[in-house]
Enzyme design. Structure first.
Site, short mmCIF file in Angstrom:
data_model
loop_
_atom_site.label_atom_id
_atom_site.label_comp_id
_atom_site.label_asym_id
_atom_site.label_seq_id
_atom_site.Cartn_x
_atom_site.Cartn_y
_atom_site.Cartn_z
CB SER A 1 64.77 -49.76 100.19
OG SER A 1 63.48 -49.18 100.10
CE1 TYR B 1 54.41 -43.42 88.14
CE2 TYR B 1 53.08 -44.82 86.72
CZ TYR B 1 53.47 -43.56 87.14
OH TYR B 1 52.94 -42.44 86.56
CD GLU C 1 73.62 -50.81 94.79
OE1 GLU C 1 72.49 -50.47 95.12
OE2 GLU C 1 74.21 -50.35 93.79
N PRO D 1 67.88 -47.46 115.23
CG PRO D 1 66.37 -46.21 113.94
CD PRO D 1 67.25 -46.11 115.14
N GLY E 1 59.07 -44.72 75.97
CA GLY E 1 58.02 -45.44 76.69
C GLY E 1 57.51 -46.59 75.84
CB CYS F 1 63.10 -44.57 72.25
SG CYS F 1 62.86 -46.31 71.85
CG LEU F 2 56.66 -44.03 72.21
CD1 LEU F 2 56.20 -45.12 71.25
CD2 LEU F 2 55.88 -44.14 73.51
CG HIS G 1 67.03 -45.23 74.95
ND1 HIS G 1 66.02 -44.70 75.72
CD2 HIS G 1 66.46 -46.24 74.25
CE1 HIS G 1 64.90 -45.36 75.50
NE2 HIS G 1 65.13 -46.30 74.61
CD GLU H 1 67.91 -42.06 77.35
OE1 GLU H 1 66.93 -42.81 77.52
OE2 GLU H 1 68.17 -41.54 76.24
#
Length: 534
Positions: A15, A56, A143, A192, A355, A382-383, A508, A510
């Site tokens: 991946s 994460y 995708e 592969p 966050g 934001c936060l 946000h 961004e």
């Protein structure tokens, strides 16, 4: 072009090969030829959306204008092509199954036994075709997340197999694989890739185009070998080498004729190769920039994908200011009064990241205090904006116990509080203030000068708000509320006019910065940081 054509992008071997970047690049190149396109992402996990996933696990959660929490690849689609995606552009196994189970409970299937084939696969096909049928796009690029051979992606592969069979020339598969370089042997290995294609063929899909991800240049003989072993035309075996920037990928793909190969496979006229004028101008500016502006990202997720859109927005903004940006992650859990000067030393500007939850917030507050009292350009998102507000309440207004209701239920000075309509919500997923809302800017404010207009629309993802009961006290002491939502009167933006650049946004920005249209707040922030450096 009467009928919508479908391009399926799948991945093999490992991946994280960059299917999202390839999908975005295909979209960009077809747009340059005058086609109307959209790109969608199908993720095989069972979460309804990535909104409840830890960054994460899955990188940042991107938010569409219509308020869908989606995979970060949708951010790439928008940044590359300038299209606006919606909830229909993002689908997970969880949503597919939920839809089928809801229909079964309502009795829509009239006593049938519900099975993966045909019921789940039909639902996948319906969702793949939805956008094409509704908006009559020339091309829909789909995708598929994950890697061929994963148990969970099997129903998606079966749906693609059926669609390729049903649509004939109007559907192609672009398969992305990895060609590793074995240092000990001193050679590139195609095995592969052969295995990955075999795996794809075993579920009944013959790839039309192969894109080989590689860290080294592939000679023609390697590509010929792959073409022969995988039953793919030689001119449809394309290499995707490591490049200095993801924004070089569309040009590299065009140089190798990826868009031409797709059109040939689909029986469309190829015509002359279009110029990517503005795109190449952006790349040229980017490559010419030699001076560096240093920005600190104060957050708690030490992972580049966790703040992907912020990093890309800073990068676009630096290019338009003829600089390169050097971004340093500063872990807010490790910031204390004693080390903050050391940790932020040498940075021209600081972004206090968004966050959720308690972890790392005190460090963000310490950072906000330091940058405010040392007049370092600071952008709270934001936060991050909420931490700027709490810091100001504690150190300027003198409320030492000021906090957000999110962090301390019992705080007597809840300068950040939960929204009325959020109070009784028990579910975490998809229940925040999500998507695009209007914001009216105060004339004469710094943000008004930056946007050069009064009325803007920005995307949200939060549950807590600035508590307006404290507004007059904040303004009397120098932190101004300069942007608000006209319907709810909620405060969207705070700034301290007396400082070089100290602005916090509840939204946000961004999510709306693209390669050809960088976000004005980021552009102005970087411009100020450069001046600060000088």
């Amino acid at each position: 072009m009467a009928e919508t054509k479908y391009i399926f992008v799948t991945g093999g071997v490992v991946s994280s090969l960059g299917k999202g970047i390839i999908s975005s690049s295909i979209g960009k190149l077809l747009q340059a030829r005058g086609y109307n396109i959209t790109i969608q992402k199908f993720d095989p996990y069972i979460n309804i959306d990535p909104g409840t996933l830890n960054p994460y696990e899955h990188g940042e959660c991107y938010v569409t204008a219509d308020g869908m929490e989606t995979d970060l690849d949708l951010g790439h689609y928008e940044r590359f092509t300038g299209i606006q995606t919606t909830k229909a552009n993002s689908m997970t196994t969880g949503r597919i199954y939920k839809s089928v189970i809801d229909k079964e409970r309502r009795g829509d299937y009239l006593g049938k036994t519900i099975q993966v084939v045909p019921h789940i696969t039909d639902e996948i096909k319906r969702n793949i075709k939805l956008l094409g049928q509704k908006y009559h796009y020339d091309f829909v690029i789909t995708e598929i997340g994950g890697t061929i051979g994963d148990i969970e992606s099997a129903p998606f592969m079966e749906a693609i197999r059926q669609m390729k069979w049903e649509l004939g020339k109007n559907a192609v598969n672009v398969h992305l694989t990895y060609v590793p370089y074995l240092k000990a042997a001193g050679e590139l290995k195609t095995k592969p890739t052969q295995h990955s294609v075999k795996e794809l063929q075993s579920v009944g899909i013959q790839p039309d185009i192969l894109i080989l991800r590689t860290e080294r240049h592939l000679e023609e003989n390697v590509r010929r070998k792959v073409a022969a072993f995988c039953n793919v035309d030689f001119d449809c075996v394309i290499q995707s080498e490591d490049l200095p920037s993801i924004y070089e990928v569309p040009v590299n793909m065009q140089d190798q004729g990826l868009d031409a190969a797709i059109l040939r496979k689909m029986g469309e006229p190829v015509g002359p190769t279009p110029e990517l004028g503005p795109w190449k101008a952006f790349l040229e500016r980017r490559n010419k920039a030699s001076e560096i502006v240093c920005i600190a990202l104060v957050g708690k997720y030490d992972l580049q994908d966790a703040y992907k859109s912020i990093r890309e927005s800073l990068s676009h903004a630096a290019t338009y200011n003829d600089h390169k940006v050097k971004i340093t992650f500063v872990n807010s859990e490790e910031i204390t009064e004693e080390n903050v000067a050391e940790k932020l030393k040498g940075h021209d500007g600081v972004v206090i990241c968004p966050g959720f939850g308690q972890r790392g917030i005190e460090g963000k507050i310490v950072a906000a205090h330091y940058t405010r009292t040392h007049d370092i350009p600071t952008f709270g998102i934001c936060l991050g904006m909420q931490m700027m507000v709490i810091e100001f309440a504690r150190n300027v207004l003198g409320y030492k116990d000021a906090n957000s209701r999110e962090m301390d239920e019992k705080t007597p000075h809840n300068v950040i509080d939960i929204m009325e309509e959020q109070k009784n919500i028990t579910n975490m997923g998809g229940t925040m203030r999500l998507g695009q809302y209007e914001c009216i800017l105060k004339q004469g404010a710094r943000v008004f000068e930056i946007y050069k207009k009064e009325n803007v629309r920005e995307r949200h993802r939060h549950r807590y708000e600035f508590n307006s009961n404290y507004e007059h006290e904040f303004e009397r002491n120098g932190m101004m509320c300069v942007g608000r939502n006209p319907e709810s009167d909620l405060v969207e933006i705070v700034e301290i006019p007396g400082l070089k650049w100290y602005i916090g946004t509840q939204f946000h920005p961004e999510y709306q910065s693209t390669v050809l249209k960088p976000h004005p707040l980021f552009v102005n922030f970087i411009e100020t940081a450069i001046k600060n450096h000088k």
